[in-house]
Scaffold this active site. Structure first.
Site: not given
Length: 401
Positions: A75, A340
């Site tokens: 993707g 993060c």
């Protein structure tokens, strides 16, 4: 004494879902046979046949022509090829076309290429806001387009959001774009297994799909792109895949990808109904176990509103990372609503775009279900949540002192 391993309740299927046995079998068979699908000898021809049969099967299941299915690594590459390739093609044909319009809640696989185009290619990225349920503001999109439609290189809007599951108004986006001859790309990676996808009927010009979200292997996906659409390739070399994606094709992964798509699409209605029932059980249990919890996204069921397998929850007064690790210690795996970066937790751009403040956005978890999820998995999570919530809230309160 050696204790048996603790059972794992896996509730992160939106990140990746286990391979289905049929896809594993197809991949094994292709790997044992070998052959480069670009070679002219017998082994090459057999490999090529596997690839083309896979292409035809995927095309059939998503309402596309086989020649429109371009195989690549997943993707992320599909989003990059769509955004960069269409932008370069349109901008080179008309240098005035510098604007790329996208929703503010796209995956980073799309947002980061936009940032790259802005910094290095002179593009102008415009992100359109969403409402509190995470649905694209169509009035804002129309205003952005009609301000200078001749400057727009392309529009990109995901089919369904990967964090909260809200389905986007793709028919309306396509209708608006078609008024001005603007191509539209959609990231359907999260939607392929759970929503009906008919590429020909959609009016979309390009769609990204990925194997490991539907029960196939990682490292393979496709950009479905209309034959009439011109795009500049990212990779140059052997000219494979309509010269849009050079490189030796991963025959085994492609064969497994096709099997996984076939099973996901043909079984979609039954599986979506099963997942919707599990989702309802989880949401009801959540509200009893942790009354303060807030379920995010579109509350209405159905494929025009939200994905059936995603439950995104904000736990007030908590840090999502603490909740995740406390659940993980009990063998319950999910994901946070934050990314993060360099070891520093950051609030999810999706939740911020929906109007959440940073504290609430950081205190969110995504539970996503799939083929292996059972009633027992849901009940185990519900039973664990009250104590986990209290511990995480106490930790957050102590940290703020």
């Amino acid at each position: 004494m050696n204790l048996p391993p603790a059972p794992i309740t896996y509730l992160d299927h939106a990140a990746t879902t286990p391979m289905v046995p049929e896809a594993i079998a197809a991949m094994n068979a292709a790997m044992l046979e070998g052959g480069n699908p670009s070679s002219l000898h017998g082994s090459g021809r057999r490999a090529r046949r596997r690839v083309e049969e896979a292409r035809e099967l995927i095309a059939q299941r998503i309402g596309a022509r086989p020649s429109e299915v371009v195989f690549l690594s997943g993707g992320t590459e599909a989003d990059n090829l769509a955004v960069k390739g269409l932008y370069w093609s349109r901008h080179h044909a008309d240098p005035a076309r510098r604007r790329v319009i996208a929703s503010a809640v796209e995956h980073h696989a799309l947002l980061d290429p936009l940032t790259w185009l802005e910094k290095g290619e002179g593009a102008v990225a415009e992100l359109v806001e969403v409402d509190r349920s995470c649905r694209l503001d169509l009035d804002a999109l129309r205003a952005a387009v009609e301000r200078r439609p001749e400057d727009v290189a392309l529009i990109s809007c995901m089919t369904a959001n990967n964090e909260v599951g809200t389905v986007q108004p793709i028919p309306e986006v396509v209708a608006l774009a078609s008024e001005h001859g603007i191509p539209v790309h959609s990231d359907a990676v999260q939607a392929l297994a759970h929503l009906p996808l008919d590429f020909a009927a959609s009016g979309l010009d390009a769609v990204s799909i990925s194997s490991h979200k539907v029960g196939g292997p990682t490292g393979v996906g496709a950009l479905v792109v209309r034959r009439e659409v011109e795009a500049v390739p990212l990779l140059h070399g052997g000219g494979q895949e309509r010269d849009l994606r050079s490189g030796t094709l991963n025959t085994a992964a492609i064969a497994a990808f096709a099997v996984a798509v076939d099973l996901a699409v043909t079984g979609r209605e039954a599986e979506s109904a099963r997942l919707e029932a599990l989702r309802s059980r989880l949401v009801d249990g959540l509200r009893t176990a942790v009354p303060e919890a807030v379920v995010n996204g579109d509350p209405q069921p159905g494929p025009e509103h939200r994905l059936p397998h995603v439950v995104h929850v904000t736990f007030p007064g908590c840090e999502g990372d603490s909740l995740l690790m406390l659940l993980d210690a009990q063998g319950i795996e999910c994901s946070t609503g934050s990314a993060c970066s360099a070891g520093v937790p950051q609030a999810s751009h999706v939740l911020i775009a929906m109007g959440m403040d940073e504290l609430a956005a950081r205190g969110s978890l995504r539970f996503s279900m799939g083929r292996t999820t059972s009633v027992a998995d849901v009940d185990r999570l519900i039973a664990a949540l009250p104590a986990v919530y209290e511990r995480a809230r106490a930790a957050a309160k102590a940290g703020r002192r």
